[in-house]
Write an enzyme that holds these catalytic residues in place. Structure first.
Site, PDB file in Angstrom:
ATOM      1  N   SER A 161       0.844  -1.193   0.000  1.00 44.51           N
ATOM      2  CA  SER A 161       0.000   0.000   0.000  1.00 44.51           C
ATOM      3  C   SER A 161       0.878   1.242   0.000  1.00 44.51           C
ATOM      4  O   SER A 161       1.626   1.491   0.952  1.00 44.51           O
ATOM      5  CB  SER A 161      -0.910   0.016   1.221  1.00 44.51           C
ATOM      6  OG  SER A 161      -1.596   1.251   1.311  1.00 44.51           O
ATOM      7  N   HIS A 202      -0.951  -0.836  -4.389  1.00 45.58           N
ATOM      8  CA  HIS A 202      -2.287  -0.563  -3.862  1.00 45.58           C
ATOM      9  C   HIS A 202      -2.398   0.916  -3.485  1.00 45.58           C
ATOM     10  O   HIS A 202      -1.582   1.434  -2.720  1.00 45.58           O
ATOM     11  CB  HIS A 202      -2.528  -1.440  -2.631  1.00 45.58           C
ATOM     12  CG  HIS A 202      -3.900  -1.335  -2.055  1.00 45.58           C
ATOM     13  ND1 HIS A 202      -4.988  -1.972  -2.611  1.00 45.58           N
ATOM     14  CD2 HIS A 202      -4.363  -0.661  -0.966  1.00 45.58           C
ATOM     15  CE1 HIS A 202      -6.060  -1.712  -1.882  1.00 45.58           C
ATOM     16  NE2 HIS A 202      -5.707  -0.917  -0.879  1.00 45.58           N
ATOM     17  N   ASP A 210      -4.728   3.659  -1.732  1.00 42.89           N
ATOM     18  CA  ASP A 210      -5.856   3.909  -0.844  1.00 42.89           C
ATOM     19  C   ASP A 210      -6.354   5.339  -1.028  1.00 42.89           C
ATOM     20  O   ASP A 210      -5.670   6.296  -0.662  1.00 42.89           O
ATOM     21  CB  ASP A 210      -5.441   3.711   0.613  1.00 42.89           C
ATOM     22  CG  ASP A 210      -5.240   2.243   0.960  1.00 42.89           C
ATOM     23  OD1 ASP A 210      -6.180   1.461   0.735  1.00 42.89           O
ATOM     24  OD2 ASP A 210      -4.162   1.890   1.454  1.00 42.89           O
ATOM     25  N   MET A 221      -8.964   8.100   0.057  1.00 48.19           N
ATOM     26  CA  MET A 221      -9.865   8.450   1.152  1.00 48.19           C
ATOM     27  C   MET A 221     -10.316   9.901   1.002  1.00 48.19           C
ATOM     28  O   MET A 221      -9.528  10.759   0.604  1.00 48.19           O
ATOM     29  CB  MET A 221      -9.171   8.251   2.498  1.00 48.19           C
ATOM     30  CG  MET A 221      -8.572   6.873   2.698  1.00 48.19           C
ATOM     31  SD  MET A 221      -7.800   6.712   4.324  1.00 48.19           S
ATOM     32  CE  MET A 221      -6.914   5.159   4.123  1.00 48.19           C
ATOM     33  N   HIS A 230      -8.255   1.504  -4.518  1.00 45.73           N
ATOM     34  CA  HIS A 230      -9.300   1.217  -3.533  1.00 45.73           C
ATOM     35  C   HIS A 230      -9.976   2.528  -3.148  1.00 45.73           C
ATOM     36  O   HIS A 230      -9.385   3.362  -2.462  1.00 45.73           O
ATOM     37  CB  HIS A 230      -8.641   0.548  -2.315  1.00 45.73           C
ATOM     38  CG  HIS A 230      -9.575   0.237  -1.194  1.00 45.73           C
ATOM     39  ND1 HIS A 230      -9.123  -0.099   0.059  1.00 45.73           N
ATOM     40  CD2 HIS A 230     -10.940   0.195  -1.134  1.00 45.73           C
ATOM     41  CE1 HIS A 230     -10.156  -0.336   0.849  1.00 45.73           C
ATOM     42  NE2 HIS A 230     -11.265  -0.161   0.152  1.00 45.73           N
ATOM     43  N   MET A 271     -12.166   4.474  -1.051  1.00 39.72           N
ATOM     44  CA  MET A 271     -12.871   4.616   0.226  1.00 39.72           C
ATOM     45  C   MET A 271     -13.495   5.999   0.259  1.00 39.72           C
ATOM     46  O   MET A 271     -13.118   6.874   1.054  1.00 39.72           O
ATOM     47  CB  MET A 271     -11.904   4.394   1.385  1.00 39.72           C
ATOM     48  CG  MET A 271     -11.466   2.955   1.536  1.00 39.72           C
ATOM     49  SD  MET A 271     -10.200   2.706   2.801  1.00 39.72           S
ATOM     50  CE  MET A 271      -8.726   3.010   1.805  1.00 39.72           C
ATOM     51  N   MET A 273     -11.953  -5.989   4.294  1.00 39.27           N
ATOM     52  CA  MET A 273     -11.221  -5.163   5.242  1.00 39.27           C
ATOM     53  C   MET A 273     -11.050  -5.932   6.546  1.00 39.27           C
ATOM     54  O   MET A 273     -12.024  -6.397   7.135  1.00 39.27           O
ATOM     55  CB  MET A 273     -11.974  -3.855   5.507  1.00 39.27           C
ATOM     56  CG  MET A 273     -12.071  -2.915   4.309  1.00 39.27           C
ATOM     57  SD  MET A 273     -10.446  -2.423   3.651  1.00 39.27           S
ATOM     58  CE  MET A 273      -9.703  -1.628   5.090  1.00 39.27           C
ATOM     59  N   GLY A 297      -9.601   3.706   7.104  1.00 41.74           N
ATOM     60  CA  GLY A 297      -9.368   5.112   7.399  1.00 41.74           C
ATOM     61  C   GLY A 297      -7.955   5.440   7.815  1.00 41.74           C
ATOM     62  O   GLY A 297      -7.469   6.529   7.567  1.00 41.74           O
ATOM     63  N   PHE A 298      -7.262   4.479   8.416  1.00 38.71           N
ATOM     64  CA  PHE A 298      -5.905   4.724   8.896  1.00 38.71           C
ATOM     65  C   PHE A 298      -5.051   3.472   8.744  1.00 38.71           C
ATOM     66  O   PHE A 298      -5.543   2.358   8.917  1.00 38.71           O
ATOM     67  CB  PHE A 298      -5.911   5.143  10.372  1.00 38.71           C
ATOM     68  CG  PHE A 298      -6.634   6.428  10.641  1.00 38.71           C
ATOM     69  CD1 PHE A 298      -5.991   7.650  10.484  1.00 38.71           C
ATOM     70  CD2 PHE A 298      -7.967   6.419  11.025  1.00 38.71           C
ATOM     71  CE1 PHE A 298      -6.664   8.836  10.717  1.00 38.71           C
ATOM     72  CE2 PHE A 298      -8.644   7.593  11.269  1.00 38.71           C
ATOM     73  CZ  PHE A 298      -7.988   8.819  11.109  1.00 38.71           C
ATOM     74  N   GLY A 299      -3.774   3.676   8.449  1.00 42.82           N
ATOM     75  CA  GLY A 299      -2.838   2.565   8.382  1.00 42.82           C
ATOM     76  C   GLY A 299      -2.329   2.215   9.768  1.00 42.82           C
ATOM     77  O   GLY A 299      -2.523   2.948  10.727  1.00 42.82           O
ATOM     78  N   ASP A 334      -7.083  -6.595   3.353  1.00 40.66           N
ATOM     79  CA  ASP A 334      -6.451  -5.301   3.606  1.00 40.66           C
ATOM     80  C   ASP A 334      -6.590  -4.923   5.076  1.00 40.66           C
ATOM     81  O   ASP A 334      -7.702  -4.742   5.567  1.00 40.66           O
ATOM     82  CB  ASP A 334      -7.119  -4.234   2.729  1.00 40.66           C
ATOM     83  CG  ASP A 334      -6.425  -2.885   2.798  1.00 40.66           C
ATOM     84  OD1 ASP A 334      -5.448  -2.749   3.554  1.00 40.66           O
ATOM     85  OD2 ASP A 334      -6.864  -1.963   2.089  1.00 40.66           O
ATOM     86  N   GLY A 335      -5.444  -4.824   5.760  1.00 42.11           N
ATOM     87  CA  GLY A 335      -5.458  -4.325   7.125  1.00 42.11           C
ATOM     88  C   GLY A 335      -4.730  -5.213   8.115  1.00 42.11           C
ATOM     89  O   GLY A 335      -5.137  -6.345   8.364  1.00 42.11           O
ATOM     90  N   GLY A 336      -3.617  -4.728   8.636  1.00 37.32           N
ATOM     91  CA  GLY A 336      -2.908  -5.445   9.675  1.00 37.32           C
ATOM     92  C   GLY A 336      -2.185  -6.694   9.220  1.00 37.32           C
ATOM     93  O   GLY A 336      -1.873  -7.572  10.033  1.00 37.32           O
ATOM     94  N   GLY A 368       0.837  -2.478   4.040  1.00 35.43           N
ATOM     95  CA  GLY A 368       1.351  -1.117   4.018  1.00 35.43           C
ATOM     96  C   GLY A 368       2.475  -0.928   5.009  1.00 35.43           C
ATOM     97  O   GLY A 368       3.659  -0.934   4.664  1.00 35.43           O
TER      98      GLY A 368
END
Length: 221
Positions: free
Chosen positions: A11, A36, A38, A40, A69, A71, A140, A145-147, A178-180, A200
């Site tokens: 990301s 990727h 993001d 927002m 992506h 958002m 998700m 909203g936040f990395g 996507d995420g963590g 990311g």
């Protein structure tokens, strides 16, 4: 059938924006498959990132697939701009699209692959009628909203369920997460049925991104 090997998608949101081309080169050297992006808007999610101009700059630096992506609220307004900027695939949120089928068909009409993302609190059942039309689903595994957020453990069960459903409805569809995503949980995520990992912080903030990518690939073969 699903992708034969795990796709890695750094990301760019976690990259050094003062050295964007250098960051993309790091991803290329590490053998990444997608970049990727993001997007927002400060409305659908509580953050603002960048728009088509930056996506165009990224696309000009790499032959990799640009995975965008959105958002954002009312994404239909900007889809064409992002495709023209160089996005190869566009993912919108189910929660942001009152006319989701129309949005997916619009993306495809522009020559891009079409995906839908859902938030951790959104049921897979909201995708029942659209799954046969999708190139990818982006689950998700954090609230968008936040990395830098931690992976939500219940996402594993959601991946498994989606994998079972796609085998019956759309075997070619890619499942992206996507995420963590980290070296520690990548194997479990892929074993559950994921094809593409969006990473990311774990990638761009690591001391050696190439080594991180190699470890993730080794664990998910």
């Amino acid at each position: 059938m699903p992708a034969p090997s795990t796709l890695l998608a750094p990301s760019i949101l976690s990259a050094d924006f003062t050295r964007l081309e250098h960051s993309i080169a790091i991803a290329t050297k590490a053998g990444a498959d997608w970049i990727h992006c993001d997007i927002m808007d400060g409305n659908f999610v509580p953050n603002i990132t960048f728009g088509p101009v930056i996506v165009g700059a990224i696309a000009a630096c790499t032959p990799m697939i640009i995975d965008t992506h959105l958002m954002i609220a009312d994404p239909d307004r900007f889809i064409e701009d992002f495709v023209k900027a160089g996005s190869h695939q566009i993912t919108v949120h189910q929660e942001a699209c009152p006319h989701l089928h129309r949005t997916i068909q619009f993306i495809k009409s522009l020559g891009a692959k079409a995906g839908v993302s859902i938030n951790p609190g959104t049921s897979l059942s909201t995708l029942d009628s659209i799954l046969p039309d999708l190139d990818l689903v982006l689950l998700m595994s954090v609230n968008p909203g936040f990395g830098g957020q931690k992976f939500i453990p219940s996402s594993i069960g959601k991946i498994q369920k989606l994998h079972e459903i796609r085998l019956q409805t759309n075997p070619q569809m890619i499942i992206a997460i996507d995420g963590g995503i980290t070296e520690e949980n990548a194997q479990e995520v892929v074993s559950a049925g994921a094809d593409a990992l969006i990473a990311g912080t774990a990638f761009f903030k690591s001391a050696d991104p190439a080594s991180t990518a190699a470890k993730i690939r080794a664990m998910t073969k």
